[in-house]
Scaffold this active site. Structure first.
Site, PDB file in Angstrom:
ATOM      1  NE  ARG A   1       0.087  36.864  -4.882  1.00 16.95           N
ATOM      2  CZ  ARG A   1       1.330  36.919  -5.357  1.00 16.95           C
ATOM      3  NH1 ARG A   1       2.046  35.814  -5.529  1.00 16.95           N
ATOM      4  NH2 ARG A   1       1.897  38.088  -5.628  1.00 16.95           N
ATOM      5  CG  ASP A   2       4.535  36.854  -2.568  1.00 12.25           C
ATOM      6  OD1 ASP A   2       4.853  35.679  -2.786  1.00 12.25           O
ATOM      7  OD2 ASP A   2       5.320  37.801  -2.670  1.00 12.25           O
TER       8      ASP A   2
ATOM      9  CG  HIS B   1       7.333  42.258  -4.557  1.00 17.73           C
ATOM     10  ND1 HIS B   1       5.993  41.948  -4.467  1.00 17.73           N
ATOM     11  CD2 HIS B   1       7.986  41.269  -3.906  1.00 17.73           C
ATOM     12  CE1 HIS B   1       5.848  40.816  -3.795  1.00 17.73           C
ATOM     13  NE2 HIS B   1       7.056  40.385  -3.454  1.00 17.73           N
TER      14      HIS B   1
ATOM     15  CG  HIS C   1      11.600  38.540  -1.782  1.00 16.77           C
ATOM     16  ND1 HIS C   1      11.254  37.207  -1.806  1.00 16.77           N
ATOM     17  CD2 HIS C   1      10.541  39.183  -2.324  1.00 16.77           C
ATOM     18  CE1 HIS C   1      10.054  37.049  -2.324  1.00 16.77           C
ATOM     19  NE2 HIS C   1       9.601  38.246  -2.655  1.00 16.77           N
TER      20      HIS C   1
ATOM     21  CB  CYS D   1       9.629  33.128  -5.097  1.00 17.91           C
ATOM     22  SG  CYS D   1       9.212  32.643  -6.790  1.00 17.91           S
TER      23      CYS D   1
ATOM     24  CG  ASN E   1       7.170  38.932   0.205  1.00 17.10           C
ATOM     25  OD1 ASN E   1       7.563  39.206  -0.912  1.00 17.10           O
ATOM     26  ND2 ASN E   1       6.320  37.937   0.437  1.00 17.10           N
TER      27      ASN E   1
END
Length: 309
Positions: free
Chosen positions: A29-30, A218, A220, A251, A260
Site C-alpha cells: 500500500r504505502d 512508522h 522514513h 508520501c 520507508n
C-alpha cells in the site's frame, strides 16, 4: 540468512527490549502508492503472496482513497477480490472516510486503518480539514467500523516534523493520538512522515503517552535515522513497527518524504538483537529483488543489496 546465520554473535536483549516484535508491512500500500507507472493487479497479488510466504503476519493490502488522489490504488476492489488470504495473516486496508468504509465492508475487510495529521497545515493539505475538524470525519467511520466488528488502526502523520510548520510539539502529537485511542482505535501508529526524527525526540514523544503498548512507529529514512529511531522506540516499550519491503514508498503529499524503513534492514537488526519476528529474511530479500524487477528500479535497502550480490 539473518545476522546470526552470517556469523555475527548472538546478543541477548536487555530488559528494556521486547522478546518479539510485530512487523506491520506496508509495502503493498504505502510502498506502491507513489509509483508513477501503474503496477498490474496480478503483480500486486503475487507481491502479497510472497510477503505472506516470508512469514510476515500483517500485510496492509491497499487503500480505498479516491483514485483521483492515489491513482496507483484505483484497483483496490480488484486486488481484494483476487486475494487468497494466507492462514494467520491479516490484510488491513486504509480508508479515508465513510465512503471508503462502505467499500471496505462490501469487500469483506476485517481490519481498517484511518489516517490523521498532527499538524494544522498537513490536515488542510491532506484531508481538507482543520486539525480539530478532522475528527468529525473519523468519528462516524470508526463507530460504524466497530459496530461491524472491524478492528481499527489510526495513523498520525507529521509527528516529529512538518515541512511547512517545522518541529511539532509533543503535546500536539499526544493530543491527536490519545483522541484516536479514545475513539476506539486499537492501535495508533506515529509517523515520521518526512524522516527528520532523532532517537531523543522519539523518546520524548513516546513519554507523553499514558500507555505505549497501544502504539506503533512508522519511520522514513530521509536522514538515515530510521533504525536508530526504531531501537529507541523499542526501548520505550513499543512492539509494533511499520516497514516496507525493499524500502519502497514515501508520501505523495509531502515532497520531502523519502522511502520507508526497509523491512529487510529492520529484520536484520532485530535478528541480531535476538528479537523474534517470524520472518524468513532470505525469502523476503528474494521478494524485494523480484519486486524491484517489476518496477524497474533497484531496492534502496542496504540488506537487500548486500544479500542479493
Amino acid at each position: 540468512m539473518g545476522a546470526r546465520e552470517a556469523g555475527l554473535p548472538d546478543v541477548v536483549p536487555g530488559a528494556s527490549l521486547p522478546s518479539a516484535v510485530t512487523i506491520w508491512e506496508v509495502g503493498a500500500r504505502d510502498g506502491l502508492q507513489n509509483e508513477s507507472a501503474v503496477v498490474p493487479v496480478a503483480v500486486k497479488l503475487e507481491f502479497l503472496d510472497r510477503l505472506a510466504a516470508s512469514g510476515l503476519s500483517v500485510l496492509e493490502a491497499t487503500s480505498f482513497v479516491h483514485p483521483k488522489w492515489v491513482p496507483q490504488l484505483a484497483d483496490a476492489a480488484e486486488v481484494l477480490a483476487g486475494l487468497k488470504p494466507a492462514p494467520g495473516v491479516i490484510y488491513p486496508v486504509l480508508v479515508p472516510n465513510e465512503r471508503g468504509l462502505d467499500r471496505a465492508v462490501e469487500a469483506g475487510v476485517t481490519h481498517i486503518a484511518i489516517f490523521a495529521s498532527a499538524t494544522e497545515t498537513f490536515a488542510s493539505r491532506n484531508l481538507n480539514r482543520t486539525l480539530d475538524s478532522q475528527f468529525e470525519m473519523f468519528e462516524p467511520t470508526v463507530a460504524r467500523a466497530l459496530e461491524a466488528g472491524m478492528s481499527v488502526r489510526g495513523y498520525v502523520s507529521m509527528c516529529f516534523g512538518d515541512p511547512w510548520e517545522g518541529p511539532v510539539a509533543q503535546s500536539q502529537v499526544v493530543a491527536v493520538g490519545e483522541r484516536l485511542l479514545g475513539m476506539g482505535c486499537s492501535q495508533v501508529s506515529l509517523g515520521d512522515t518526512i524522516g527528520v526524527a532523532t532517537p531523543g525526540q522519539v523518546e520524548s514523544v513516546l513519554a507523553g503517552f499514558r500507555d505505549v503498548s497501544s502504539l506503533a512507529v512508522h519511520f522514513h529514512d530521509t536522514y538515515g535515522q530510521a533504525l536508530s529511531n526504531t531501537l529507541a522506540a523499542l526501548r520505550c516499550g513499543v512492539t509494533t513497527v511499520d516497514s516496507s519491503a525493499g524500502g519502497l514508498g514515501g508520501c505523495p503529499y509531502a515532497e520531502s518524504a523519502t522511502g520507508n524503513l526497509a523491512t529487510e534492514d529492520l529484520v536484520w537488526m532485530l535478528d541480531g538483537l535476538g528479537i523474534e519476528t517470524g520472518v524468513d529474511l532470505d525469502k523476503l530479500v528474494e521478494t524485494s529483488v523480484w519486486m524491484a524487477e517489476q518496477i524497474g528500479r533497484p531496492s534502496p535497502s542496504r540488506v537487500v543489496r548486500a544479500l542479493s550480490k
